[in-house]
Design a protein around this motif. Structure first.
Motif, PDB file in Angstrom:
ATOM      1  N   LEU A  97      60.891   2.514  76.158  1.00 56.51           N
ATOM      2  CA  LEU A  97      60.174   3.547  75.400  1.00 56.51           C
ATOM      3  C   LEU A  97      58.766   3.111  75.015  1.00 56.51           C
ATOM      4  N   PHE A  98      58.533   1.794  74.973  1.00 58.17           N
ATOM      5  CA  PHE A  98      57.187   1.313  74.645  1.00 58.17           C
ATOM      6  C   PHE A  98      56.259   1.324  75.858  1.00 58.17           C
ATOM      7  N   LYS A  99      56.824   1.624  77.030  1.00 59.15           N
ATOM      8  CA  LYS A  99      55.988   1.613  78.240  1.00 59.15           C
ATOM      9  C   LYS A  99      55.852   2.993  78.874  1.00 59.15           C
ATOM     10  N   VAL A 100      56.581   3.959  78.359  1.00 58.26           N
ATOM     11  CA  VAL A 100      56.512   5.310  78.934  1.00 58.26           C
ATOM     12  C   VAL A 100      55.528   6.153  78.108  1.00 58.26           C
TER      13      VAL A 100
ATOM     14  N   GLY B 295      64.788   6.309  73.101  1.00 60.61           N
ATOM     15  CA  GLY B 295      66.061   5.583  73.033  1.00 60.61           C
ATOM     16  C   GLY B 295      67.163   6.618  73.008  1.00 60.61           C
ATOM     17  N   ALA B 296      67.416   7.217  74.184  1.00 61.08           N
ATOM     18  CA  ALA B 296      68.185   8.474  74.218  1.00 61.08           C
ATOM     19  C   ALA B 296      69.691   8.289  74.166  1.00 61.08           C
ATOM     20  N   GLY B 297      70.179   7.050  74.369  1.00 60.78           N
ATOM     21  CA  GLY B 297      71.623   6.842  74.361  1.00 60.78           C
ATOM     22  C   GLY B 297      72.307   7.724  75.388  1.00 60.78           C
TER      23      GLY B 297
ATOM     24  N   ASP C 117      66.070  -3.127  72.392  1.00 60.49           N
ATOM     25  CA  ASP C 117      65.480  -3.413  71.078  1.00 60.49           C
ATOM     26  C   ASP C 117      66.366  -2.999  69.926  1.00 60.49           C
ATOM     27  N   VAL C 118      67.374  -2.216  70.233  1.00 52.94           N
ATOM     28  CA  VAL C 118      68.279  -1.731  69.181  1.00 52.94           C
ATOM     29  C   VAL C 118      69.603  -1.337  69.829  1.00 52.94           C
TER      30      VAL C 118
ATOM     31  N   GLU D   6      65.664   6.054  78.038  1.00 55.94           N
ATOM     32  CA  GLU D   6      66.747   5.109  77.745  1.00 55.94           C
ATOM     33  C   GLU D   6      66.613   3.889  78.651  1.00 55.94           C
ATOM     34  N   PHE D   7      66.658   2.709  78.042  1.00 53.79           N
ATOM     35  CA  PHE D   7      66.449   1.477  78.795  1.00 53.79           C
ATOM     36  C   PHE D   7      67.685   1.065  79.587  1.00 53.79           C
TER      37      PHE D   7
END
Ligand SMILES: C[S@@+](CC[C@H](N)C(=O)[O-])C[C@H]1O[C@@H](n2cnc3c(N)ncnc32)[C@H](O)[C@@H]1O
Length: 287
Positions: free
Chosen positions: A128-131, A77-79, A47-48, A99-100
């Motif tokens: 992150l939208f599902k955890v 979104g931990a990078g 997403d980003v 992190e995806f």
């Protein structure tokens, strides 16, 4: 090697449109990746894109959230895991990075191992939208304005007192508790407020009674106090986690303020009347 400017990505567009700059990568931050995986700044994400938060901003975010050993910090979104790792390394917190991107998540895990904090840092490979991160006491993020807005109802419903720190982007009508700044970057801190909205019966010393009517929008309180037959408006009222502070306006004939905490659905605190402190107990009388 792709360069940042070559990637048409929303984060960079937003950064450009908002006149924000991506802080230059310092020598210390130049450790991008390892022998197994070398990500590049600006590379696509679900997403980003990936842009690491500069070290100084990581410090400032952790500092603003007052992260400590009892915290569970979740970076959305931990990078490469730098925020989660810093929270564990410098503040002794437990931390989770979501992190995806599988290669990035694997890098973050290796980074946590190299930093010697893999016992306290968990990297979850996922969306992150599902955890479910509702157990976090601190949430950190460096996403995009529209992602922050998608997250807003979830963040707003977290336990009162949860600290949320966002690098760069806000949440529109949900004003932050404070702004944070470094030389090259800025961000925001919110403290999830408890819900004080409603009608409260207050018990004061010597059998004196008062009625407090509170309207709440996020951390802001308005309303009035009925005391000794007078209705005194709230001049300024604020919620910080489970705490409230109220300054009443003229009408009572003397300076009046209230400070209290929500405990077991009751307000316990003190009313300062012309500088004189009196203990107050409040119970909910209606919504
Ligand atoms: C701007 S970077 C921030 C990285 C890190 N939080 C920091 O501040 O250094 C955003 C990260 O979110 C990841 N990401 C994008 N969409 C995601 C999603 N839906 N779920 C989990 N991670 C995501 C990207 O792969 C990227 O690593």
């Amino acid at each position: 090697m792709k360069r940042i400017g070559a990637v048409l990505n929303p984060l960079l567009w937003v950064v450009c449109l908002m006149g924000l700059s991506i802080a230059p990568v310092t020598a210390d931050e130049g450790r991008l990746g390892d022998e197994l995986y070398k990500p590049y700044v600006g590379q696509p994400g679900k997403d980003v894109i990936w842009v690491p938060t500069p070290d100084a901003m990581v410090d400032e975010m952790i500092q603003a959230a007052e992260v400590g050993p009892h915290d569970l910090v979740v970076d959305l979104g931990a990078g490469d895991g730098k925020i989660a790792i810093a929270a564990a390394l410098r503040r002794g917190a437990r931390a989770v990075g979501i992190e995806f991107d599988p290669a990035m998540a694997a890098l973050a895990k290796r980074n946590a191992q190299r930093a010697g904090v893999s016992d306290r840092v968990t990297i979850v490979e996922g969306d992150l939208f599902k955890v479910d991160f509702s157990q976090a006491t601190v949430v950190t993020m460096y996403l995009l304005p529209e992602l922050n807005m998608r997250l807003k109802p979830i963040l707003r419903a977290m336990r009162p007192g949860t600290r949320i720190v966002s690098h760069s982007f806000g949440m529109e009508s949900w004003s932050p508790d404070r702004r944070i700044e470094t030389a090259n970057a800025s961000g925001y801190l919110w403290i999830v407020p408890a819900n004080f909205q409603g009608l409260w019966n207050l018990d004061l010393p010597a059998g004196r009674k008062a009625k407090l009517t509170l309207k709440q929008i996020h951390q802001q309180l308005s309303g009035s106090l009925e005391l000794d037959g007078k209705t005194i408006p709230i001049e300024e009222g604020r919620v910080t986690g489970y705490g409230l502070t109220i300054q009443f306006g003229p009408g009572g004939g003397r300076p009046l303020s209230l400070r209290g905490q929500l405990m077991n659905r009751k307000i316990s605190g003190e009313l300062l009347e012309a500088g004189k402190s009196q203990l107050v107990d409040g119970s909910k009388a209606g919504n």
